[in-house]
Design an enzyme around this catalytic site. Sequence first.
Site, mmCIF file in Angstrom:
data_model
loop_
_atom_site.group_PDB
_atom_site.id
_atom_site.type_symbol
_atom_site.label_atom_id
_atom_site.label_comp_id
_atom_site.label_asym_id
_atom_site.label_seq_id
_atom_site.Cartn_x
_atom_site.Cartn_y
_atom_site.Cartn_z
ATOM 1 N N PRO A 112 23.942 25.817 13.392
ATOM 2 C CA PRO A 112 24.324 27.223 13.259
ATOM 3 C C PRO A 112 24.886 27.789 14.568
ATOM 4 C CG PRO A 112 21.926 26.943 13.035
ATOM 5 C CD PRO A 112 22.522 25.580 13.108
ATOM 6 N N GLY A 114 25.720 30.023 17.650
ATOM 7 C CA GLY A 114 25.075 31.033 18.501
ATOM 8 C C GLY A 114 23.597 31.212 18.234
ATOM 9 N N ALA A 115 22.932 30.176 17.685
ATOM 10 C CA ALA A 115 21.538 30.338 17.265
ATOM 11 C C ALA A 115 20.560 29.610 18.170
ATOM 12 C CB ALA A 115 21.378 29.859 15.825
ATOM 13 N N GLY A 116 21.030 29.136 19.326
ATOM 14 C CA GLY A 116 20.120 28.508 20.283
ATOM 15 C C GLY A 116 20.021 27.005 20.146
ATOM 16 N N GLY A 118 22.695 24.974 20.602
ATOM 17 C CA GLY A 118 23.749 24.314 21.366
ATOM 18 C C GLY A 118 25.014 24.020 20.584
ATOM 19 N N ALA A 121 28.246 23.988 22.877
ATOM 20 C CA ALA A 121 28.330 22.788 23.730
ATOM 21 C C ALA A 121 28.721 21.577 22.892
ATOM 22 C CB ALA A 121 26.989 22.548 24.420
ATOM 23 N N ALA A 122 28.141 21.462 21.686
ATOM 24 C CA ALA A 122 28.449 20.306 20.835
ATOM 25 C C ALA A 122 29.925 20.322 20.425
ATOM 26 C CB ALA A 122 27.545 20.310 19.603
ATOM 27 N N ASP A 164 23.211 22.514 28.526
ATOM 28 C CA ASP A 164 23.617 22.300 27.128
ATOM 29 C C ASP A 164 24.667 21.189 27.023
ATOM 30 O OD1 ASP A 164 22.156 24.659 27.021
ATOM 31 O OD2 ASP A 164 23.420 25.537 25.463
HETATM 32 C C1 MEV Z 1 21.895 28.806 26.387
HETATM 33 O O1 MEV Z 1 21.828 27.777 25.413
HETATM 34 C C2 MEV Z 1 21.019 28.456 27.567
HETATM 35 C C3 MEV Z 1 21.062 29.452 28.726
HETATM 36 O O2 MEV Z 1 20.141 28.956 29.706
HETATM 37 C C4 MEV Z 1 22.440 29.561 29.327
HETATM 38 C C5 MEV Z 1 22.871 28.285 30.040
HETATM 39 O O3 MEV Z 1 22.029 27.487 30.462
HETATM 40 O O4 MEV Z 1 24.094 28.127 30.222
HETATM 41 C C6 MEV Z 1 20.600 30.827 28.299
#
Ligand code: MEV
Length: 328
Positions: A112, A114-116, A118, A121-122, A164
């Site tokens: 998903p 923007g849900a944490g 990654g 980045a992927a 990430d």
């Molecule tokens: C975001 O997935 C993680 C943060 O630490 C930002 C980053 O490390 O670039 C909030």
Amino acid sequence: MAVSSAPGKVYLFGEHAVVYGEPAVPCAIERRARVSVERRTDEHLRVEADDLSIDGFTVEYGGPTDGEPDVAVPEPLISAAMGYVDGAIDQVREVAGVEDVGFDVAIESDIPLGAGLGSSAAVVVAAIDAAARELGIELERTELADRAYRTEHAVQDGQASRADTFCSATGGAVRVEGDDCRSIDAPELPLVIGFDGGAGDTGTLVAGVRELRAEHGFAADTVAAIGDLVREGETTLREGDLEALGELMDFNHGLLSALGVSSRSLDRMVWAARDAGALGAKLTGAGGGGCIVALDPTDATETALSFTPGCEDTFRAELAEEGVKRLE
Ligand code: MEV
């Protein structure tokens, strides 16, 4: 055509603090973004994505200077997604030494947006890898991670760590402290994810922590305390002590909450996991909405989360041993 995939990740500990040089430990998980890239005969970039947890969109444009894409989905998500793809392609143009090469890019992702987990980045790692290979260049994983980092750094206004992108490029569990990125051994981790269906804007959340940290000594101390916690967490991880790991995850969530990056639904899911007997639970990634990660070898957390109001999805996450995969 070249096709690459790259995994998402969860943070066991250390998000946000890692931006200020503290260590962090993210783990790649078997949820992937798959990017297909085909060279065009003109210099344009066409991006197609059906599955970024937003309604499907297809955009054709000549680059960011041509204005915003005209699509009926939340603007910040589209701009962010387009910014990441555009930045990834710029990295490939630079590495290949050709300015005017265009691509058709298709993205499929089960991470998903923007849900944490990654997702950006992927997408960036897989896009750089596939586009470079489409031009006959195979990048080493370290260079791939570095170019993906530069992309995130630019899109997030200079407020990104290497965590990430390095984790997505190499897979497995990693330790990141400033520019020092390395793979580490991790025991089998019974990871359970809860997703509230929402998303946070990483740039805004990171900027919020930066302001707090500049304004209050105690906020700076909180960031430093996360660093101390991660250093202890590394030993705990090496020893394979899941109970102690869970306690540290709980503590890490409290510190992130103090920095203002949790949300009502993330807190609700964290408490549902703890009440169900999880060894620990915390938000993962930038926060503001999105996902939590809990540690539970039993089914209890998944069951509890599936009945928790505001939790849209819950699933067990397997560690992704392999980072970027070259599929075609
Ligand atoms: C975001 O997935 C993680 C943060 O630490 C930002 C980053 O490390 O670039 C909030």
